[in-house]
Write a protein that holds these residues in place. Structure first.
Motif, mmCIF file in Angstrom:
data_model
loop_
_atom_site.group_PDB
_atom_site.id
_atom_site.type_symbol
_atom_site.label_atom_id
_atom_site.label_comp_id
_atom_site.label_asym_id
_atom_site.label_seq_id
_atom_site.Cartn_x
_atom_site.Cartn_y
_atom_site.Cartn_z
ATOM 1 N N LEU A 1 0.974 -1.421 -0.026
ATOM 2 C CA LEU A 1 -0.023 0.103 0.016
ATOM 3 C C LEU A 1 0.822 1.270 0.134
ATOM 4 N N GLY A 2 0.759 2.250 -0.897
ATOM 5 C CA GLY A 2 1.297 3.348 -0.956
ATOM 6 C C GLY A 2 0.865 4.364 -1.909
ATOM 7 N N PRO A 3 1.350 5.610 -1.844
ATOM 8 C CA PRO A 3 0.997 6.544 -2.941
ATOM 9 C C PRO A 3 1.748 6.394 -4.245
ATOM 10 N N SER A 4 1.307 6.941 -5.219
ATOM 11 C CA SER A 4 1.729 6.789 -6.492
ATOM 12 C C SER A 4 3.360 7.111 -6.402
ATOM 13 N N GLY A 5 3.875 6.649 -7.256
ATOM 14 C CA GLY A 5 5.507 6.879 -7.216
ATOM 15 C C GLY A 5 6.276 6.116 -6.251
ATOM 16 N N CYS A 6 5.856 5.336 -5.251
ATOM 17 C CA CYS A 6 6.447 4.832 -4.116
ATOM 18 C C CYS A 6 7.236 3.559 -4.608
ATOM 19 N N GLY A 7 7.000 3.002 -5.676
ATOM 20 C CA GLY A 7 7.870 1.882 -6.215
ATOM 21 C C GLY A 7 7.176 0.642 -6.046
ATOM 22 N N LYS A 8 5.638 0.645 -5.722
ATOM 23 C CA LYS A 8 5.000 -0.679 -5.362
ATOM 24 C C LYS A 8 5.056 -1.538 -6.596
ATOM 25 N N SER A 9 4.852 -0.822 -7.851
ATOM 26 C CA SER A 9 4.778 -1.603 -9.009
ATOM 27 C C SER A 9 6.103 -2.400 -9.338
ATOM 28 N N THR A 10 7.321 -1.435 -9.242
ATOM 29 C CA THR A 10 8.678 -1.865 -9.266
ATOM 30 C C THR A 10 8.877 -3.209 -8.328
ATOM 31 N N VAL A 11 8.632 -3.075 -7.290
ATOM 32 C CA VAL A 11 8.698 -4.434 -6.430
ATOM 33 C C VAL A 11 8.274 -5.654 -7.137
ATOM 34 N N LEU A 12 6.837 -5.679 -7.580
ATOM 35 C CA LEU A 12 6.279 -6.522 -8.291
ATOM 36 C C LEU A 12 7.220 -7.147 -9.631
ATOM 37 N N ARG A 13 7.667 -6.021 -10.428
ATOM 38 C CA ARG A 13 8.336 -6.305 -11.700
ATOM 39 C C ARG A 13 9.733 -6.882 -11.131
ATOM 40 N N ILE A 14 10.192 -6.765 -9.923
ATOM 41 C CA ILE A 14 11.547 -7.157 -9.690
ATOM 42 C C ILE A 14 11.236 -8.544 -9.075
ATOM 43 N N ILE A 15 10.194 -8.949 -8.605
ATOM 44 C CA ILE A 15 10.082 -10.280 -8.139
ATOM 45 C C ILE A 15 9.551 -11.169 -9.469
ATOM 46 N N ALA A 16 8.959 -10.442 -10.508
ATOM 47 C CA ALA A 16 8.496 -11.164 -11.701
ATOM 48 C C ALA A 16 9.859 -11.217 -12.438
ATOM 49 N N GLY A 17 10.896 -10.651 -12.234
ATOM 50 C CA GLY A 17 12.004 -10.538 -13.101
ATOM 51 C C GLY A 17 11.936 -9.895 -14.352
ATOM 52 N N LEU A 18 11.169 -8.962 -14.211
ATOM 53 C CA LEU A 18 10.556 -8.033 -15.650
ATOM 54 C C LEU A 18 11.718 -6.808 -15.444
ATOM 55 N N THR A 19 12.135 -6.578 -14.262
ATOM 56 C CA THR A 19 13.231 -5.524 -14.343
ATOM 57 C C THR A 19 14.422 -6.058 -13.279
ATOM 58 N N ASP A 20 15.528 -5.459 -13.632
ATOM 59 C CA ASP A 20 16.624 -5.645 -12.868
ATOM 60 C C ASP A 20 16.792 -4.809 -11.780
ATOM 61 N N THR A 21 17.707 -5.534 -10.643
ATOM 62 C CA THR A 21 17.936 -4.363 -9.559
ATOM 63 C C THR A 21 19.177 -3.850 -9.769
ATOM 64 N N SER A 22 19.358 -2.792 -9.072
ATOM 65 C CA SER A 22 20.727 -1.830 -8.989
ATOM 66 C C SER A 22 21.294 -2.523 -7.889
ATOM 67 N N GLY A 23 20.912 -3.221 -7.079
ATOM 68 C CA GLY A 23 21.552 -3.877 -5.801
ATOM 69 C C GLY A 23 20.575 -4.655 -4.927
ATOM 70 N N GLY A 24 21.343 -5.403 -3.994
ATOM 71 C CA GLY A 24 20.438 -5.999 -3.018
ATOM 72 C C GLY A 24 19.963 -7.481 -3.563
ATOM 73 N N GLU A 25 19.496 -8.194 -2.892
ATOM 74 C CA GLU A 25 19.513 -9.770 -3.051
ATOM 75 C C GLU A 25 17.825 -10.155 -3.060
ATOM 76 N N ILE A 26 17.650 -11.119 -4.114
ATOM 77 C CA ILE A 26 16.133 -11.729 -4.096
ATOM 78 C C ILE A 26 16.339 -13.286 -3.917
ATOM 79 N N SER A 27 15.985 -13.829 -2.817
ATOM 80 C CA SER A 27 16.052 -15.198 -2.919
ATOM 81 C C SER A 27 14.543 -15.901 -2.667
#
Lengths: 261, 249
Positions: free
Chosen positions: B36-62
């Motif tokens: 939950l969050g306002p527009s532009g807080c990166g909610k959709s980006t989190v989903l896209r990262i989990i789905a592998g549709l966008t790369d991360t600039s740092g950090g880890e997903i396991s």
């Protein structure tokens, strides 16, 4: 058929009849000489009288138009696909395609006649004008696939071929058909223009050549009859591709559907 | 142990915009997690990262175990040239499952979203809510372990949205998938979720977590009851704090 539908056909037909009748009346009342402006009835009479000559010429023009169009479809689609699959090719070739498009075909025709036979030169001219709209529209269509659908294909591990076959080609279809409607008309224009250029060089037997020849002989009714055949051919080409578009798109594309009000 | 774990995930775009900064998020099996969050807080980006549709600039997903994903976009994102059956068949088709082999699974997915009988309809013949149901059926046809939903009902009217919320809860009860649901609606997040992560913008990060009792029945009584009102107040306050905590450039 609804009243609106009847009006859709009735008004243009009525206007056509009025214009032709006014033309006929004007020529008869004003006693305009046939070498200045022949009456529509004389044009039709000439069309029947000279049918054998004009029909042979029509076949030549039609053959050029369709050969050029088939080559333009094959070349335009193949090049658009190559551009999509290998982007450096697009950067390398697109400027040439634009140069070919923006250079008027009438100015290229005499040059082509230096290197090619008149038949080949006419074909190349018609190809050149029909090729670009098909290439440009197909390229645009292939690049216009929904980005979320591209993501979806990526998510499910689609191969490049699957993405092309199941996503990019269907996305490009309305654009390709739009290019085909433009290219079909332009192939005829290109063939006519090149025939005029080739005809003035002393050979050719297409409809455009008949127009030039009739002009030289002041046989204006035959000139009008040849013009009529060219117009009807152009209309038939347009209707054919419009029908094809309807057949392929009417179930799903907005351009082919009307909303009830 | 979480099913999916994001540790210190950062995402910066080429434009210089930092969408996510040091984001930590655990997703547990079987939960309904709302971001939950306002527009532009990166909610959709989190989903896209989990789905592998966008790369991360740092950090880890396991991932505990790599199993199937389903994705439902904000728009129905249907192929307009394909009918309902072919749209739902698509994920299986891309995995070389023939039409005849796929038929029972497509029929089941369509039955789950209440669209039996609409197999031959084209997307443009359907209402917005029905299109979204097709999109959900397509995401479910592969029986994914995790369903990612990016504001799927945001463009729908209130009545359709409420109906689809109820249908989604029933589907979850039937299928048991883990759902990660992006929304900017406090009320929707409380009604649907078992856990809400409130995100703050500029840069995107999780700033609060609210648990919603998974054992409560989600129905009209729940929506009108004091427990729902209390959770909604809590989520709303966290959201206000998150919006106030944006680091203005």
């Amino acid at each position: 058929m609804s009243r609106e539908n009847i009006e859709d056909y009735l008004f243009p037909a009525l206007m056509f009849v009025i214009v032709i009748a006014a033309w006929e009346l004007f020529v008869r009342v004003e006693h305009i000489p046939t070498f200045e402006l022949p009456a529509p009835s004389l044009v039709i009479e000439t069309l029947f009288k000279d049918w054998n000559t004009l029909f042979d010429s029509l076949l030549v023009t039609l053959s050029t138009t369709f050969e050029a169009l088939i080559a333009a479809i094959g070349g335009g689609v193949a090049l658009a696909l190559s551009f999509r699959l290998w982007r450096p090719l697009e950067r390398a070739f697109f400027p040439f395609a634009v140069v070919m498009q923006v250079t008027p075909v009438i100015s290229i025709a005499p040059l082509l006649l230096v290197y090619l036979s008149s038949g080949e030169a006419v074909l190349v001219c018609a190809f050149l004008v029909a090729f670009f709209p098909i290439l440009a529209n197909t390229s645009l269509g292939l690049a216009s696939a929904d980005h979320n659908l591209i993501d979806l294909f990526e998510l499910y591990g689609a191969s490049r071929f699957q993405q092309l076959w199941l996503l990019r080609l269907p996305s490009a279809l309305p654009y390709f058909l739009g290019g085909l409607r433009i290219g079909g008309g332009l192939a005829l224009v290109g063939a006519i223009v090149a025939e005029i250029a080739a005809g003035s060089a002393g050979s050719g037997s297409g409809l455009a050549y008949r127009i030039v020849e009739s002009g030289f002989r002041l046989n204006i009714p035959r000139m009008f009859a040849a013009l009529l055949l060219i117009s009807v051919t152009g209309i038939c080409i347009f209707l054919f591709f419009t029908g094809l578009s309807y057949l392929l798109l009417h179930k799903w594309h907005d351009s082919m559907r009307t909303r009830e009000r | 142990m979480p099913l999916i774990s994001l540790r210190g995930v950062t995402k910066a775009f080429k434009s210089g915009t930092v969408a996510l900064e040091s984001l930590n998020l655990d997703i547990y099996e079987g939960e309904f997690l709302s971001l939950l969050g306002p527009s532009g807080c990166g909610k959709s980006t989190v989903l896209r990262i989990i789905a592998g549709l966008t790369d991360t600039s740092g950090g880890e997903i396991s991932w505990r175990d790599q199993r199937g994903l389903g994705f439902v976009f904000q728009e129905p994102t249907l192929a307009p040239w394909s009918d309902v059956f072919d749209n739902v068949w698509l994920p299986l088709r891309l995995n070389h499952v023939s039409r005849s082999d796929a038929k029972p699974r497509v029929d089941e997915a369509l039955a789950n979203v209440g669209l039996t009988g609409f197999e031959r309809a084209y997307p443009r013949e359907l209402s917005g809510g029905m299109k979204m149901r097709v999109s959900i059926a397509r995401a479910l046809v592969t029986k994914p372990a995790v369903l990612l939903m990016d504001e799927p009902f945001a463009a729908l009217d209130e009545i359709t949205r409420a109906k689809l919320n109820d249908d989604l809860l029933k589907l979850r009860a039937t299928l048991g998938a883990t759902i990660v649901f992006v929304t900017h609606s406090v009320y929707e997040s409380v009604y649907l979720s078992t856990r809400i992560c409130v995100m703050a913008p500029r840069p995107g990060r999780v700033v609060a977590e609210i648990s919603v009792d998974p054992n409560t029945n989600r129905d009209e009584d729940f929506r009108l009851g004091p427990y729902y009102a209390e959770r909604a107040r809590e989520a709303s306050a966290a959201l206000q704090d998150a919006m106030g905590s944006a680091k203005c450039a």
